[in-house]
Motif scaffolding. Structure first.
Motif, PDB file in Angstrom:
ATOM      1  N   ARG A 189      36.126  70.359  35.452  1.00 57.98           N
ATOM      2  CA  ARG A 189      35.152  71.451  35.398  1.00 57.98           C
ATOM      3  C   ARG A 189      35.581  72.646  36.239  1.00 57.98           C
ATOM      4  O   ARG A 189      34.962  73.698  36.186  1.00 57.98           O
ATOM      5  N   ARG A 220      35.345  76.352  23.692  1.00 50.80           N
ATOM      6  CA  ARG A 220      36.430  76.332  24.667  1.00 50.80           C
ATOM      7  C   ARG A 220      37.733  75.961  23.989  1.00 50.80           C
ATOM      8  O   ARG A 220      37.767  75.099  23.111  1.00 50.80           O
ATOM      9  N   ARG A 266      35.729  76.699  35.139  1.00 49.56           N
ATOM     10  CA  ARG A 266      35.021  76.874  33.874  1.00 49.56           C
ATOM     11  C   ARG A 266      33.712  77.623  34.131  1.00 49.56           C
ATOM     12  O   ARG A 266      32.618  77.075  34.055  1.00 49.56           O
TER      13      ARG A 266
END
Length: 181
Positions: free
Chosen positions: A41, A8, A44
């Motif tokens: 989060r 990421r 994602r």
């Protein structure tokens, strides 16, 4: 038993290649990657896919802990979710794994350091912006969308959802530009 890599970076202009190369060199059979902030989060999708895919005995591999997340609670929750599925988490730099008890302690400390680092970065950024404003040189963040393109698409009869889809942005960004015009 699979080794699943997750890479990421925070922004679209950052490069994933170094992380991907390290994960391939570690023998990850599957590697998922995304360009999205690790502050939470939300959004994602690739991480969610990895978590859904994990099976007992699998191993989630990341190059650094901050690639998994920048918030200690999120990181610990992710590790907990992996463990509930019977999977392990391994961080390559520094090399730490949840296969051993000491790994949990080290990952908890590293998670706290990642969160602290994020707070320091945000604080330095705020200080720099304030200093630039006082000096009269602050111009705001870099514009991510071409406003003329948004307005042209609107004039062509496209709605905000269609414009957002065509430009790969959120409807909210389109609404802001349209309300400014």
């Amino acid at each position: 038993m699979a080794r699943i890599g997750y890479a990421r970076v925070s922004t679209a202009d950052q490069d994933l290649e170094t992380q991907l190369a390290k994960l391939k060199a570690e023998g990850c059979e599957v590697i998922r990657s995304e360009k999205v902030s690790g502050g939470s989060r939300d959004g994602r999708a690739e991480l969610a896919t990895v978590l859904d895919f994990l099976r007992p005995g699998d191993e989630l591999v990341v190059t650094r802990l901050d690639r998994l997340g920048r918030d200690t609670r999120d990181v610990l929750n992710l590790i907990y979710e992996c463990e509930q599925k019977g999977a392990f988490v391994t961080v390559l730099d520094p090399h730490v794994s949840t296969r051993g008890e000491m790994g949990h302690v080290v990952l908890t400390v590293l998670g706290m350091v990642a969160q602290m680092e994020r707070r320091f970065t945000k604080e330095r950024q705020r200080d720099g912006i304030e200093q630039a404003k006082r000096a009269g040189v602050y111009r705001g963040g870099k514009r991510r969308l071409d406003r003329d393109t948004v307005l042209r698409l609107k004039q062509e009869g496209n709605g905000p959802a269609a414009i957002a889809g065509a430009l790969g942005c959120s409807r909210m960004q389109v609404y802001r530009i349209l309300s400014e015009a």
